[in-house]
Each structure stands twice: as C-alpha cells, then as structure tokens.
Design a protein around this motif. Sequence first.
Motif, PDB file in Angstrom:
ATOM      1  N   SER A  10      14.511 -32.331  -4.796  1.00 17.95           N
ATOM      2  CA  SER A  10      14.464 -31.049  -5.490  1.00 17.95           C
ATOM      3  C   SER A  10      13.209 -30.294  -5.077  1.00 17.95           C
ATOM      4  O   SER A  10      12.417 -30.765  -4.265  1.00 17.95           O
ATOM      5  CB  SER A  10      14.473 -31.264  -7.013  1.00 17.95           C
ATOM      6  OG  SER A  10      13.347 -32.029  -7.415  1.00 17.95           O
ATOM      7  N   GLY A  11      13.057 -29.108  -5.652  1.00 16.06           N
ATOM      8  CA  GLY A  11      11.854 -28.318  -5.412  1.00 16.06           C
ATOM      9  C   GLY A  11      11.786 -27.738  -4.011  1.00 16.06           C
ATOM     10  O   GLY A  11      10.702 -27.610  -3.440  1.00 16.06           O
ATOM     11  N   PHE A  12      12.908 -27.374  -3.440  1.00 18.23           N
ATOM     12  CA  PHE A  12      12.913 -26.781  -2.097  1.00 18.23           C
ATOM     13  C   PHE A  12      12.106 -25.475  -2.132  1.00 18.23           C
ATOM     14  O   PHE A  12      12.339 -24.609  -2.971  1.00 18.23           O
ATOM     15  CB  PHE A  12      14.348 -26.509  -1.645  1.00 18.23           C
ATOM     16  CG  PHE A  12      15.199 -27.754  -1.582  1.00 18.23           C
ATOM     17  CD1 PHE A  12      15.120 -28.622  -0.503  1.00 18.23           C
ATOM     18  CD2 PHE A  12      16.077 -28.069  -2.614  1.00 18.23           C
ATOM     19  CE1 PHE A  12      15.909 -29.774  -0.449  1.00 18.23           C
ATOM     20  CE2 PHE A  12      16.862 -29.201  -2.567  1.00 18.23           C
ATOM     21  CZ  PHE A  12      16.781 -30.067  -1.480  1.00 18.23           C
ATOM     22  N   SER A  13      11.214 -25.327  -1.215  1.00 17.18           N
ATOM     23  CA  SER A  13      10.283 -24.192  -1.237  1.00 17.18           C
ATOM     24  C   SER A  13      10.878 -22.923  -0.649  1.00 17.18           C
ATOM     25  O   SER A  13      10.390 -21.829  -0.919  1.00 17.18           O
ATOM     26  CB  SER A  13       9.000 -24.550  -0.478  1.00 17.18           C
ATOM     27  OG  SER A  13       9.307 -24.856   0.884  1.00 17.18           O
ATOM     28  N   ALA A  14      11.934 -23.072   0.157  1.00 21.11           N
ATOM     29  CA  ALA A  14      12.530 -21.898   0.799  1.00 21.11           C
ATOM     30  C   ALA A  14      13.928 -22.238   1.269  1.00 21.11           C
ATOM     31  O   ALA A  14      14.300 -23.413   1.386  1.00 21.11           O
ATOM     32  CB  ALA A  14      11.685 -21.453   1.989  1.00 21.11           C
ATOM     33  N   ALA A  15      14.725 -21.194   1.498  1.00 21.56           N
ATOM     34  CA  ALA A  15      16.055 -21.407   2.054  1.00 21.56           C
ATOM     35  C   ALA A  15      15.930 -21.916   3.481  1.00 21.56           C
ATOM     36  O   ALA A  15      14.989 -21.591   4.210  1.00 21.56           O
ATOM     37  CB  ALA A  15      16.845 -20.103   2.025  1.00 21.56           C
ATOM     38  N   GLY A  16      16.887 -22.763   3.876  1.00 21.26           N
ATOM     39  CA  GLY A  16      16.851 -23.281   5.242  1.00 21.26           C
ATOM     40  C   GLY A  16      17.432 -24.673   5.317  1.00 21.26           C
ATOM     41  O   GLY A  16      18.089 -25.150   4.388  1.00 21.26           O
ATOM     42  N   SER A  17      17.171 -25.382   6.436  1.00 21.84           N
ATOM     43  CA  SER A  17      17.680 -26.738   6.656  1.00 21.84           C
ATOM     44  C   SER A  17      16.573 -27.764   6.419  1.00 21.84           C
ATOM     45  O   SER A  17      15.436 -27.579   6.878  1.00 21.84           O
ATOM     46  CB  SER A  17      18.227 -26.873   8.075  1.00 21.84           C
ATOM     47  OG  SER A  17      19.320 -25.993   8.284  1.00 21.84           O
ATOM     48  N   TYR A  18      16.912 -28.840   5.745  1.00 24.05           N
ATOM     49  CA  TYR A  18      15.959 -29.914   5.464  1.00 24.05           C
ATOM     50  C   TYR A  18      16.555 -31.216   6.014  1.00 24.05           C
ATOM     51  O   TYR A  18      17.670 -31.610   5.631  1.00 24.05           O
ATOM     52  CB  TYR A  18      15.696 -30.028   3.960  1.00 24.05           C
ATOM     53  CG  TYR A  18      14.934 -28.832   3.406  1.00 24.05           C
ATOM     54  CD1 TYR A  18      13.555 -28.901   3.191  1.00 24.05           C
ATOM     55  CD2 TYR A  18      15.589 -27.627   3.122  1.00 24.05           C
ATOM     56  CE1 TYR A  18      12.844 -27.809   2.690  1.00 24.05           C
ATOM     57  CE2 TYR A  18      14.886 -26.535   2.622  1.00 24.05           C
ATOM     58  CZ  TYR A  18      13.514 -26.632   2.406  1.00 24.05           C
ATOM     59  OH  TYR A  18      12.826 -25.551   1.916  1.00 24.05           O
TER      60      TYR A  18
END
Length: 266
Positions: A10-18
Amino acid sequence: DPTSATTTVSGFSAAGSYLMIYSNGNCSDTATIVVNNNCACPIAGNTITAPSTLSYCESANGITITGNAATPISGTYSWEYSFDNTAFVAATGTNNSKDYTTGSLSIGSHRYRRIFTTTSGIPCSDTSNVVTINVFSNPVASISGNTEICAGGSSTFTASGGTAYIWNTGATTSSLVVSTAGSYTVTVTNANGCTATSERSLIVNPQPNAGIDPAAVGCFTSGTAVMSGSGAGTWTLGNASSGNATIADPTSATTTVSGFSAAGSY
C-alpha cells in the motif's frame, strides 16, 4: 511483511508500474502492480427492458420494468424517476431491487433509469438506459347540429375532438346526415389512440296541415276566417301577407283570423 509469502502493498506514491520481486535467495520471480488514477469501472450489463406497452390513456398503475442482472455481483441497485423531463430523483416505493414496479401514473411523461454501484473492488457507479412511459389524456368528444326537424327534413350532426370517428350507424366521417328519430353515438379517437364518446338525439316532428273553412272560399271582403289545422303547431302571419290580421289563438289547431287591414293575401 516482506518475509511473508502472502502480504499486502500500500501507500503507492504515484501512478505507474511497481515491480514486486519475490526471491528465496537463489532464485526470484517478478510481479507487476499497475497503479492508475483512472481505473476502468468493472460494471457490465446494467440495462433495463421496456414493458410491452409504453403508452396509456388517462392513467396507468403497477407497470413493471425489468432489469438485467448487472456484474459484478457485489453491488446495489437504485431506481430514479423523472416527470415531464424534469431532473431525475429517487423513485418512489421499492427502488433498490433489480426490477421496479411503478405506482399510479398521471397524465404526462414518466422516465425511469437504474443506478448500479459496486460494494467491493473498484468503487464506481453505472447508469442504465432510460425507459419512458407516456400517459395521454382522452379526447373531449362533442356533437353539434339541430336536434329537432320536421318530417321529411334532415339535420347534420358534426362530431369534434379527435382525428378519427365512428358512429353507431357504422359511418366513419366526422359529419353525419340524420333524418330518423333516435339517439346517435360517436366514438372519437385522438392522435395518441385515446378515445371518448358523445351522444346526441334527434326528434322528428310531424308536418302540420293548414286549412281554411270553408275551404272553397278564397276571397274575403271582411269578416272572420276559420283556420283548421292538424297536428301540433302554432299559427303565425307570414311575412308576405298584404297587411295585418288578428289570430284569436295561435296555439290552437282550430282558430279564427279576423281584422284584416287590407285586401290581399294573408
């Protein structure tokens, strides 16, 4: 918990691929999580079906609108209603089921739609197609025309209030020539297919028979003429008379005429 085979991120800082790498020390595997600010709403099949009859006359009640089962299964329904193209509001009655049954509908345009909202996964809502039910007013039927004629004459009855007409005689025109005593009924249909009826009666009076006594006498220099008629009627002095005269009892079939003011025809 990075050391647990099953964990949460959780806590993704921005849209995109992880890229999520899972390793046992010697080997590893990679999973990709895509984070997007505009995730596609997963709702499908949120449609409603119009009833077989969409037009009614004067009033309607208890009309069921059938809805398709929307997906995903975990979601809620809410029905909305608009009268005569006003803004949609919550529909009255039981409005949280797959299908909806209307209450009493007055004259006007009644629009319905269904909202489906997810209760798990991606939170979103979807609005169905709109079903419109119209309730039209009945026409105001009327008949005009003389209601009394003399035997041998006729009257024209004219119906109004619609676009199509049918009389109890079988005629399909707006006007009907009548000469027989009795009741005449017309059914009027308007452009929306709604109907109304009107009735008018015709009275046929027998022709009166005017006579003079003695019948052989055609010329009076003075004196009194005895008039003898048959049938109900009223005596009057015609406009083409040569002068004035006095009718003793105009409402009696047999009466006298006297006081001729001048020689001539009366």
